[in-house]
Design a protein around this motif. Structure first.
Motif, PDB file in Angstrom:
ATOM      1  N   UNK A  37     -24.946  52.982  28.211  1.00  0.00           N
ATOM      2  CA  UNK A  37     -24.137  52.729  29.409  1.00  0.00           C
ATOM      3  C   UNK A  37     -22.690  53.188  29.189  1.00  0.00           C
ATOM      4  N   UNK A  38     -22.192  52.976  27.983  1.00  0.00           N
ATOM      5  CA  UNK A  38     -20.824  53.405  27.675  1.00  0.00           C
ATOM      6  C   UNK A  38     -20.714  54.919  27.726  1.00  0.00           C
ATOM      7  N   UNK A  39     -21.697  55.608  27.158  1.00  0.00           N
ATOM      8  CA  UNK A  39     -21.696  57.072  27.189  1.00  0.00           C
ATOM      9  C   UNK A  39     -21.801  57.565  28.628  1.00  0.00           C
ATOM     10  N   UNK A  40     -22.646  56.941  29.424  1.00  0.00           N
ATOM     11  CA  UNK A  40     -22.780  57.335  30.835  1.00  0.00           C
ATOM     12  C   UNK A  40     -21.475  57.093  31.586  1.00  0.00           C
ATOM     13  N   UNK A  41     -20.814  55.972  31.313  1.00  0.00           N
ATOM     14  CA  UNK A  41     -19.547  55.657  31.983  1.00  0.00           C
ATOM     15  C   UNK A  41     -18.467  56.651  31.604  1.00  0.00           C
ATOM     16  N   UNK A  42     -18.400  56.986  30.319  1.00  0.00           N
ATOM     17  CA  UNK A  42     -17.390  57.936  29.859  1.00  0.00           C
ATOM     18  C   UNK A  42     -17.720  59.364  30.273  1.00  0.00           C
ATOM     19  N   UNK A  43     -18.972  59.631  30.577  1.00  0.00           N
ATOM     20  CA  UNK A  43     -19.386  60.973  30.989  1.00  0.00           C
ATOM     21  C   UNK A  43     -19.023  61.296  32.436  1.00  0.00           C
ATOM     22  N   UNK A  44     -18.661  60.297  33.199  1.00  0.00           N
ATOM     23  CA  UNK A  44     -18.215  60.567  34.569  1.00  0.00           C
ATOM     24  C   UNK A  44     -16.931  61.390  34.497  1.00  0.00           C
ATOM     25  N   UNK A  45     -16.799  62.387  35.382  1.00  0.00           N
ATOM     26  CA  UNK A  45     -15.654  63.296  35.290  1.00  0.00           C
ATOM     27  C   UNK A  45     -14.290  62.592  35.297  1.00  0.00           C
ATOM     28  N   UNK A  46     -14.101  61.627  36.176  1.00  0.00           N
ATOM     29  CA  UNK A  46     -12.801  60.957  36.244  1.00  0.00           C
ATOM     30  C   UNK A  46     -12.495  60.222  34.943  1.00  0.00           C
ATOM     31  N   UNK A  47     -13.488  59.513  34.411  1.00  0.00           N
ATOM     32  CA  UNK A  47     -13.268  58.780  33.176  1.00  0.00           C
ATOM     33  C   UNK A  47     -13.029  59.714  31.988  1.00  0.00           C
ATOM     34  N   UNK A  48     -13.739  60.828  31.950  1.00  0.00           N
ATOM     35  CA  UNK A  48     -13.518  61.815  30.885  1.00  0.00           C
ATOM     36  C   UNK A  48     -12.119  62.411  30.946  1.00  0.00           C
ATOM     37  N   UNK A  49     -11.682  62.754  32.153  1.00  0.00           N
ATOM     38  CA  UNK A  49     -10.338  63.314  32.317  1.00  0.00           C
ATOM     39  C   UNK A  49      -9.267  62.288  31.951  1.00  0.00           C
ATOM     40  N   UNK A  50      -9.463  61.043  32.380  1.00  0.00           N
ATOM     41  CA  UNK A  50      -8.490  59.996  32.047  1.00  0.00           C
ATOM     42  C   UNK A  50      -8.440  59.736  30.545  1.00  0.00           C
ATOM     43  N   UNK A  51      -9.582  59.802  29.869  1.00  0.00           N
ATOM     44  CA  UNK A  51      -9.589  59.604  28.424  1.00  0.00           C
ATOM     45  C   UNK A  51      -8.870  60.751  27.723  1.00  0.00           C
ATOM     46  N   UNK A  52      -9.094  61.969  28.162  1.00  0.00           N
ATOM     47  CA  UNK A  52      -8.395  63.118  27.578  1.00  0.00           C
ATOM     48  C   UNK A  52      -6.897  63.005  27.839  1.00  0.00           C
ATOM     49  N   UNK A  55     -12.339  67.057  21.328  1.00  0.00           N
ATOM     50  CA  UNK A  55     -13.668  67.609  21.051  1.00  0.00           C
ATOM     51  C   UNK A  55     -14.728  66.509  21.031  1.00  0.00           C
ATOM     52  N   UNK A  56     -14.384  65.338  20.528  1.00  0.00           N
ATOM     53  CA  UNK A  56     -15.323  64.209  20.526  1.00  0.00           C
ATOM     54  C   UNK A  56     -15.646  63.785  21.958  1.00  0.00           C
ATOM     55  N   UNK A  57     -14.651  63.793  22.825  1.00  0.00           N
ATOM     56  CA  UNK A  57     -14.885  63.426  24.231  1.00  0.00           C
ATOM     57  C   UNK A  57     -15.790  64.457  24.892  1.00  0.00           C
ATOM     58  N   UNK A  58     -15.560  65.736  24.615  1.00  0.00           N
ATOM     59  CA  UNK A  58     -16.436  66.770  25.175  1.00  0.00           C
ATOM     60  C   UNK A  58     -17.863  66.645  24.638  1.00  0.00           C
ATOM     61  N   UNK A  59     -18.008  66.277  23.379  1.00  0.00           N
ATOM     62  CA  UNK A  59     -19.347  66.102  22.814  1.00  0.00           C
ATOM     63  C   UNK A  59     -20.068  64.918  23.434  1.00  0.00           C
ATOM     64  N   UNK A  60     -19.340  63.866  23.763  1.00  0.00           N
ATOM     65  CA  UNK A  60     -19.962  62.727  24.445  1.00  0.00           C
ATOM     66  C   UNK A  60     -20.473  63.168  25.803  1.00  0.00           C
ATOM     67  N   UNK A  61     -19.691  63.985  26.497  1.00  0.00           N
ATOM     68  CA  UNK A  61     -20.095  64.441  27.831  1.00  0.00           C
ATOM     69  C   UNK A  61     -21.361  65.300  27.742  1.00  0.00           C
ATOM     70  N   UNK A  62     -21.577  66.005  26.644  1.00  0.00           N
ATOM     71  CA  UNK A  62     -22.745  66.884  26.528  1.00  0.00           C
ATOM     72  C   UNK A  62     -24.009  66.119  26.173  1.00  0.00           C
ATOM     73  N   UNK A  63     -23.873  64.913  25.611  1.00  0.00           N
ATOM     74  CA  UNK A  63     -25.040  64.166  25.154  1.00  0.00           C
ATOM     75  C   UNK A  63     -25.847  63.587  26.300  1.00  0.00           C
ATOM     76  N   UNK A  64     -25.252  63.389  27.445  1.00  0.00           N
ATOM     77  CA  UNK A  64     -25.965  62.754  28.550  1.00  0.00           C
ATOM     78  C   UNK A  64     -26.786  63.760  29.312  1.00  0.00           C
TER      79      UNK A  64
END
Length: 126
Positions: A54-69, A117-126
Motif C-alpha cells: 500500500x505504501x509503494x502504491x501510495x508513493x507511486x501516484x504521480x503527485x506523491x512521487x513529485x512531492x517526495x522528489x 533514483x530510489x523514488x524512481x525505482x519505487x515507481x517502476x516496481x508497481x
C-alpha cells in the motif's frame, strides 16, 4: 601615514553581492519545506500504518512521487546551504574551508541523486 580614503582601503574587501542569493535561497527553501514537510509527515504516518504494498502504491501516484522528489531536493539543498555557512564561519584555514565546502556540496548532490533514483525505482516496481 596612510593617505588612502576609507573607500580605497575597503575596496576589494566588501561584499560582492554573492551572499544575497545564498541568503534568499536559504529562506526560499525554508518556506518551501514547511508545506512539503507537513506532507512528508503525512507520508510517514501512512508508512507506519500500512503494509509495504500500500505504501509503494501510495508513493507511486504521480503527485506523491513529485512531492517526495521536491522534498528530497529541497532538504538536501537547504542542508547544503546551511552547512556551507557553518563552514565559512568556523573554519579559518582557507584551503580547508574550500575543500570542506566542496565536499559538502558533492556529498549532498550524490545523496540527492541516490534518493531520487530510489523514488524512481519505487515507481517502476508497481
Amino acid at each position: 601615514m596612510d593617505y588612502r580614503t576609507p573607500l580605497a582601503r575597503a575596496r576589494g574587501l566588501g561584499s560582492a553581492k554573492a551572499g544575497t542569493v545564498h541568503w534568499w535561497m536559504q529562506r526560499v527553501t525554508a518556506v518551501a519545506l514547511i508545506p512539503l514537510s507537513l506532507w512528508w509527515l503525512t507520508f510517514i504516518g501512512h508508512l507506519l500504518k500500512s503494509p509495504y504494498s500500500h505504501t509503494v502504491a501510495w508513493l507511486s501516484k504521480p503527485l506523491n512521487g513529485v512531492l517526495m522528489i521536491a522534498w528530497v531536493l529541497a532538504v538536501f539543498y537547504h542542508a547544503g546551504l546551511g552547512l556551507q555557512v557553518v563552514i565559512e564561519d568556523y573554519v579559518h584555514t582557507e584551503w580547508l574551508k574550500i575543500v570542506s565546502v566542496w565536499m559538502v556540496k558533492l556529498t549532498f548532490v550524490f545523496l540527492a541523486l541516490i534518493a531520487v533514483m530510489a523514488i524512481f525505482n519505487i515507481r517502476e516496481m508497481v
